[in-house]
Design a protein around this motif. Structure first.
Motif, short mmCIF file in Angstrom:
data_model
loop_
_atom_site.label_atom_id
_atom_site.label_comp_id
_atom_site.label_asym_id
_atom_site.label_seq_id
_atom_site.Cartn_x
_atom_site.Cartn_y
_atom_site.Cartn_z
N PRO A 106 145.86 34.85 47.21
CA PRO A 106 144.82 34.27 46.34
C PRO A 106 144.37 32.87 46.75
O PRO A 106 143.25 32.47 46.43
CB PRO A 106 145.49 34.26 44.96
CG PRO A 106 146.44 35.41 45.00
CD PRO A 106 146.98 35.40 46.41
N LYS A 107 145.21 32.13 47.47
CA LYS A 107 144.83 30.78 47.87
C LYS A 107 143.69 30.78 48.91
O LYS A 107 143.04 29.76 49.11
CB LYS A 107 146.04 30.03 48.41
CG LYS A 107 147.06 29.66 47.35
CD LYS A 107 148.21 28.84 47.90
CE LYS A 107 149.13 29.65 48.76
NZ LYS A 107 150.36 28.91 49.14
N THR A 108 143.47 31.93 49.55
CA THR A 108 142.37 31.99 50.52
C THR A 108 141.02 31.94 49.81
O THR A 108 139.98 31.84 50.47
CB THR A 108 142.45 33.28 51.36
OG1 THR A 108 142.59 34.42 50.49
CG2 THR A 108 143.65 33.23 52.31
N ALA A 109 141.02 31.99 48.48
CA ALA A 109 139.78 31.83 47.72
C ALA A 109 139.43 30.36 47.50
O ALA A 109 138.34 30.05 47.00
CB ALA A 109 139.91 32.52 46.36
N PHE A 110 140.34 29.44 47.85
CA PHE A 110 140.10 28.02 47.66
C PHE A 110 138.76 27.61 48.29
O PHE A 110 138.33 28.17 49.30
CB PHE A 110 141.20 27.18 48.30
CG PHE A 110 142.52 27.21 47.56
CD1 PHE A 110 142.66 27.85 46.35
CD2 PHE A 110 143.63 26.55 48.09
CE1 PHE A 110 143.87 27.86 45.67
CE2 PHE A 110 144.85 26.56 47.42
CZ PHE A 110 144.97 27.22 46.22
#
Length: 394
Positions: A106-110
């Motif tokens: 999910p952090k790749t959505a940052f």
């Protein structure tokens, strides 16, 4: 439902603004480097070197942790966060080509999914096998669809970015119609449904917008009619085009919202105009995130009546898209509640943000956000999230 400004959101989280407190989550050498960058005369170069070093040594996950910390520690990072997402995406592609596994989370959505834009832009530029490019988006979907539902479509947006690059095709330089058509033709080959095709097309026109502003590939903005390219597209590509040229309008209007909006007010189709207005308002909403101005919403009320709501929604969405990594919904919801909006304006603003939650976050997180709201908003939020989820899985 009575939407009034006295209601207080229960989800407010304390912002970590003191550099020493924020960076305490990193190891000591890393702390020193972050502080050094904050004091550097060229912060962007320093951040680039630090993120590149972190990726090379510790991989993608730790690099994304570092992005979050830098964002929280230095407000100047807000403007370039998406750009550094692109950087990490390109690094991930290099690792992928070298035979290393690329695990997404999910952090790749940052930073408004900059990671996917950079990765797929590089892949689309470098790979000739369209099926291999498509397979990577499927690979992303299999890993993360439940946690970050929009990631797959962001992957297709990145493909469009890559295919509009014509560095090795000088015969297309100075030919915006040819550049756009090449990108669209390739989008049609890789996409399996309308949603993927539309998002890929936004990547094409968004990429061209930045080329226009930078005067790359001999593209020059028509300052009298900057949206001409959109009007001549096939009907299905006009909307993706109009909403993707926001940076061109900002450039032509010298950062003046009302001047930029004049071009959108000339779009006859209401839906196209509203979508374009929402996207145009996002850069101005980012000024509020930086604390560099908050008068944009008051300017929205000077627009054509059909565009006022979209303008307000765009200001709120700026926080969702470009706010603190993983917590952008806080600023977005607060913008709707605490911006001296009328009851009708507030409801329209919140409706847009609540509808977007299950597209941006996992189902559990979307419902948790609703549950954490003041009681007056919980049911409204939950109902819209439930409805949107039913549209995803009819």
């Amino acid at each position: 439902m009575n939407f009034n400004s006295r209601v207080v959101i229960a989800l407010c989280l304390t912002s970590l603004t003191i550099i020493g407190l924020v960076i305490s989550r990193m190891d000591s050498p890393q702390n020193e480097k972050i502080v050094k960058c904050s004091q550097s005369e060229n912060k962007q170069l320093c951040w680039q070197d630090l993120l590149t070093e972190t990726f090379d040594r510790n991989g993608l996950d730790k690099s994304l942790d570092l992005v979050e910390v830098i964002y929280e520690s230095d407000p100047e990072f807000i403007d370039v966060c998406h750009t550094f997402g692109h950087l990490l995406g390109k690094k991930a592609y290099e690792a992928f080509v070298a035979g290393k596994e690329v695990k997404v989370n999910p952090k790749t959505a940052f930073c408004s999914y900059g990671f996917y834009h950079g990765l797929m832009e590089q892949m689309a530029r470098s790979e000739s096998d369209i099926s291999r490019i498509r397979d990577f988006c499927d690979y992303v979907d299999a890993q993360i669809a439940d946690q970050s539902p929009d990631a797959t479509l962001q992957c297709f947006h990145g493909i469009g970015h890559g295919w509009v690059n014509v560095h090795d095709l000088p015969e297309l330089w100075g030919n915006p119609i040819g550049i756009a058509q090449r990108g669209i033709n390739l989008c049609e080959k890789v996409s399996h449904n309308e949603a993927e095709l539309s998002r890929c097309a936004t990547g094409v026109f968004n990429g061209m917008a930045f080329f226009y502003v930078a005067n790359e590939y001999e593209l020059e903005i028509n300052k009298e009619d900057p949206l001409w390219l959109c009007r001549i597209q096939e009907k299905q590509y006009q909307d993706p085009c109009y909403l993707s040229l926001n940076v061109v309008l900002v450039n032509v209007a010298d950062n003046n919202l009302l001047k930029a909006a004049k071009f959108i007010e000339e779009i006859p189709e209401d839906d196209y105009a509203r979508h374009a207005m929402l996207n145009l308002a996002i850069p101005f909403g980012m000024m509020s995130i930086r604390g560099a101005g908050g008068e944009g919403i008051s300017l929205c009320r000077q627009l054509q009546p059909r565009l006022i709501e979209s303008c307000i929604q765009g200001h709120a969405f700026a926080s969702l898209e470009h706010g603190e990594p993983g917590k952008g919904y806080i600023g977005a919801i607060n913008t709707c509640i605490y911006s001296n909006l009328s009851e009708e304006e507030r409801e329209g603003c919140l409706s847009y943000i609540f509808n977007y939650l299950p597209q941006w976050y996992s189902k559990d997180k979307a419902y948790a956000i609703c549950k954490a709201l003041d009681v007056e908003y919980r049911e409204f939020c939950s109902d819209l999230v439930k409805k949107r989820l039913s549209e995803f899985n009819p």
